[in-house]
Design a protein around this motif. Structure first.
Motif, PDB file in Angstrom:
ATOM      1  N   SER A 207       0.838  -1.205   0.000  1.00 13.68           N
ATOM      2  CA  SER A 207       0.000   0.000   0.000  1.00 13.68           C
ATOM      3  C   SER A 207       0.869   1.250   0.000  1.00 13.68           C
ATOM      4  N   MET A 214       1.345   7.347  -6.488  1.00 15.62           N
ATOM      5  CA  MET A 214       0.411   8.458  -6.634  1.00 15.62           C
ATOM      6  C   MET A 214       1.127   9.784  -6.338  1.00 15.62           C
TER       7      MET A 214
ATOM      8  N   ILE B 200      -8.534  11.427  -9.667  1.00 16.44           N
ATOM      9  CA  ILE B 200      -8.433   9.961  -9.635  1.00 16.44           C
ATOM     10  C   ILE B 200      -7.195   9.546  -8.848  1.00 16.44           C
ATOM     11  N   ILE B 201      -6.091  10.218  -9.145  1.00 18.65           N
ATOM     12  CA  ILE B 201      -4.845   9.829  -8.488  1.00 18.65           C
ATOM     13  C   ILE B 201      -4.914  10.114  -6.985  1.00 18.65           C
ATOM     14  N   ALA B 202      -5.518  11.243  -6.626  1.00 18.97           N
ATOM     15  CA  ALA B 202      -5.651  11.548  -5.199  1.00 18.97           C
ATOM     16  C   ALA B 202      -6.583  10.545  -4.523  1.00 18.97           C
ATOM     17  N   ASP B 204      -6.912   7.388  -5.347  1.00 16.43           N
ATOM     18  CA  ASP B 204      -6.077   6.196  -5.129  1.00 16.43           C
ATOM     19  C   ASP B 204      -5.176   6.392  -3.922  1.00 16.43           C
ATOM     20  N   PHE B 205      -4.670   7.620  -3.782  1.00 22.77           N
ATOM     21  CA  PHE B 205      -3.772   7.914  -2.655  1.00 22.77           C
ATOM     22  C   PHE B 205      -4.515   7.750  -1.329  1.00 22.77           C
ATOM     23  N   ALA B 208      -4.964   4.148  -0.628  1.00 21.57           N
ATOM     24  CA  ALA B 208      -3.712   3.509  -0.209  1.00 21.57           C
ATOM     25  C   ALA B 208      -3.402   3.841   1.255  1.00 21.57           C
TER      26      ALA B 208
END
Lengths: 385, 410
Positions: A207, A214, B200-202, B204-205, B208
């Motif tokens: 993760s 990102m 989108i990337i944020a 995913d962040f 995570a």
């Protein structure tokens, strides 16, 4: 890359270079050596390595490819044919490269797993296939899935920045939808797979590398649309950080996690992590050097490639490289032998570090295969002769 | 007697279909599970019943000492009667914990990159309802009280509440791109501010970072349970893309989609806090079923409000579902009376005037009422699920939540 394309590339660069009359004939010969040695070395190293791990990393398990969700995506993708949505390119990449073992991340995870072997006191050796535990194979697959998901999500385009030629707003919006969903699907398949590994430390490591990938999209080396940019203040450490975030973290954490799954000693786990990191640096350095050697390869992101950043750093940011045309940029760097030599040396240094990291591992065919992959990545020695 | 009961429970149609049994069966099963865990089962079924009655009497007394003093309630074991007298705001029981959540989430999202941080934090501005963390923490408290007679909340359970909110928000970040939303919670949606790509990337962040905090709880089962949530969210989104020809299948498809997109998050978070509280499987199932029914009820009301509310109240545009081509419960119910709607549903309301026409049919039909009735049924089932837990303030709050879900207007 097929050999006719390489030859074509070689002719083109030769012609360009002779026109410019800036690089000696020797240099041209050097470059051609590099090209040839690179592809054959690399292919050989990888195909040998695949034999060692028993069977190659399936890109995604059949279970995943045959799922309703991805079948749905495949059908929907047809609607996008004719547009320039990045997801088409990514999807095409799977199909083209699927056969040619470009999924080397998974392969490296399998090799390091095999190189580390079973613990001495373990009673579950019978579970291993070709010296690798099923969980480690699952992990290798997860690594590939996460990498692919990242590619897919990075291909989401900003709709207020569309060029007419790329496709209509509707098409691009639809392309985004498909990209978001299929990327999410890969990520959740990965996270379900991670949960099945029954090790929260592995979940945490992987993760973390997703979070790092990102973060890589928000650094000063990337603009709003994900294009590479170069600020005047950029230094080589920025390149290192960027490379770690976008590639090193995943490879490093996956290698470490492969050993964590078996419960190896901390020292060995750390060595595996460092190996992954150094190999990622070496590979990126290698890729970054290619455009200055063979202009036909993908020049996306050339502006923040290591030679350009190093050049900017060495010349104290006197020239404004970001305003140069690609051709000007390439010839500027090609003229700057100090930078190119330094980059080649740095690549070799990363490779040497990677080889050193492997010293803790007992010698085995898997370890040899890893060493050969490192050699193929850093093979600049022939170019010097 | 005991062995007879045990065999009775092993009959698959009973153990598999727990939630559709009569309350007598359920009570029996519950007692057996509860009893065997406490190693009191050997004393037999009758004694268990007595013990259970005593327990609820005690629980009543404890509660009356805490805050409310309706003396006759102590003698009553009738759940319905006691809930009628409850008017407690469920949020007040976990107020402190909820107020800490935005800060905790921001701590989880700390990164060296200020731009990523502000994008990731954009929806964590404290404007959310925090319905999910509230529900999860109340379930955790009710279960803890049931097991230990102590009013407490474990740090790991609190973390699950926070993670549930993070997962929910990360999914909103992606949904807003997929649905091309303009506003959310009364401000421009994330894609309007930061562009589709970085949203989108944020997202995913955030996901995570949520899974890092999840891993740090160091419980493999909980990791699997929560991983199921994200899988369901994505599968639900895929289900939303397709629809079924057959009317009955279509409704099942819709309910299944609602489970995956909304209820799974609540159901599995509730299950996760039950596991962390060391409840047995049977109690974890109760928590799961409660969350699931509340979730489905919540989604049904959400879909209903899309027809009855106006933009200002919701903080997001209404009739949004129809505009996205989605047929939700009110339309599906209306289509039973007006089969003309089927054609509109199949073409996903894509022609001019379809959206307006669909709204008119829904208004003419009983679609809204029937949707509310279905939501009511799920809400009742949720209350039914938890009625054998020992009485506590948190448990009462959970009953109130089941009512609040039905009466909310935003």
């Amino acid at each position: 890359m097929s050999s006719p394309r390489i030859r074509q590339a070689f002719y083109r660069i030769t012609r360009n270079l002779c026109d410019n009359k800036t690089i000696s004939f020797n240099a041209v010969r050097k470059l051609s050596f590099f090209d040839r040695s690179k592809t054959s070395d690399w292919k050989q190293a990888v195909s040998e390595a695949e034999k060692i791990v028993g069977y190659p990393t399936s890109f995604m398990s059949l279970r995943c490819l045959l799922s309703d969700e991805l079948a749905n995506v495949a059908i929907q993708l047809r609607k996008l044919v004719g547009t320039k949505h990045p997801i088409l390119k990514t999807a095409k990449g799977f199909l083209d490269n699927g056969k040619h073992s470009l999924q080397t991340r998974g392969l490296i995870v399998l090799l390091i797993a095999k190189a580390a072997g079973a613990r001495e006191d373990s009673f579950d050796k019978h579970e291993m296939v070709s010296g690798i535990y099923p969980d480690q194979r699952k992990l290798a697959e997860i690594t590939e899935m996460i990498h692919t998901a990242n590619l897919v999500h990075k291909g989401v385009v900003n709709l207020d920045n569309l060029q007419e030629t790329n496709g209509s707003l509707n098409d691009m919006e639809f392309g985004n939808k498909i990209a978001v969903l299929s990327g999410d699907f890969l990520l959740t398949s990965a996270s379900t797979g991670l949960a099945e590994l029954n090790n929260t430390y592995v979940v945490e490591m992987i993760s973390q590398s997703i979070a790092d990938m990102m973060t890589a999209e928000f650094t000063p080396l990337r603009d709003l649309h994900g294009n590479a940019i170069l600020k005047k203040t950029a230094a080589f450490t920025d390149w290192e950080r960027q490379t770690f975030l976008q590639a090193g973290s995943l490879l490093s954490n996956s290698c470490k996690a492969a050993l964590e799954l078996v419960g190896h000693e901390d020292e060995l786990k750390q060595a595996a992590a460092d190996f992954g990191k150094n190999l990622a640096y070496a590979r990126q350095m290698h890729e970054d050097l290619l455009p200055f050697i063979s202009p036909t390869v993908d020049i996306n992101g050339i502006i923040s490639s290591s030679p350009v950043i190093k050049h900017t750093e060495i010349y104290n940011n006197e020239e404004d490289v970001s305003s140069m045309s690609i051709d000007e940029l390439i010839s500027t760097i090609q003229n700057d032998t100090e930078t190119l030599d330094w980059c080649i040396w740095k690549c070799a240094e990363y490779g040497q570090n990677a080889v050193d990291n492997l010293k803790l591992f007992e010698s085995s065919d898997a370890k040899n295969a890893l060493n050969r992959i490192v050699q193929a990545t850093t093979n600049f020695k022939q170019t010097k002769s | 007697m005991a062995s007879v009961l045990k065999n009775f429970c092993r009959r698959p149609q009973i153990s598999n279909d727990f939630m559709y049994q009569s309350s007598w069966h359920r009570r029996l099963l519950f007692l057996i599970a509860d009893g065997s865990k406490n190693k009191k089962f050997k004393h037999g079924f009758i004694r268990e019943i007595c013990r259970q009655n005593r327990k609820s009497l005690c629980a009543g007394k404890v509660n009356s000492n805490v805050k409310f003093k309706p003396p006759q309630r102590c003698l009553s074991t009738n759940v319905e009667v006691t809930t009628e007298k409850k008017t407690l705001d469920p949020y007040s029981l976990v107020e402190d914990e909820i107020s800490r959540i935005p800060k905790l989430i921001k701590q989880e999202l700390v990164t060296l990159n200020p731009e990523l941080q502000s994008t990731a934090e954009y929806y964590f501005d404290g404007q959310g309802k925090f319905f999910r963390p509230m529900l999860v923490m109340l379930v955790a408290k009710a279960l803890n009280f049931h097991l230990t007679n102590e009013d407490r909340l474990l740090p790991s359970q609190q973390k699950i509440a926070m993670i549930a909110e993070m997962i929910h928000t990360a999914s909103l970040m992606h949904d807003d791109v997929i649905d091309a939303a303009d506003t959310r919670r009364g401000k421009p949606s994330i894609n309007q501010v930061w562009g589709q790509r970085k949203s989108i990337i944020a997202g995913d962040f955030v996901m995570a970072m949520a899974s890092i905090s999840l891993a740090k709880i160091r419980d493999e089962t909980v990791v699997s349970v929560v991983a199921q949530i994200t899988e369901d969210l994505v599968k639900g989104e895929f289900m939303q893309m397709g629809s079924k020809e057959n009317q009955d299948e279509r409704f099942a498809h819709y309910i299944n989609k609602s489970y995956k997109k909304t209820a799974s998050l609540l159901a599995n978070s509730c299950k996760a806090v039950a596991i962390l509280g060391n409840c047995g499987d049977s109690i974890a199932d109760i928590a799961y079923e409660y969350g699931k029914n509340i979730g489905i009820s919540f989604q049904l009301i959400d879909d209903l409000l899309d027809f009855t509310s106006c933009d200002d109240v919701m903080g997001k545009p209404t009739a949004a579902d129809l505009k996205l081509g989605l047929a939700t419960a009110p339309v599906l119910f209306a289509a039973r009376k007006y089969p003309q709607l089927n054609a509109l549903i199949m073409r996903r309301f894509s022609q001019d005037g379809d959206v307006q026409l669909a709204r008119e049919y829904v208004a003419k039909s009983n679609g809204v009422t029937e949707t509310r009735e279905l939501a009511q049924k799920h809400s009742d089932e949720a209350v039914e699920q938890i009625k054998y837990l020992n009485k506590s303030d948190s448990l009462k709050a959970l009953e109130t939540v089941a009512k609040l879900v039905l009466s909310r207007n935003k």
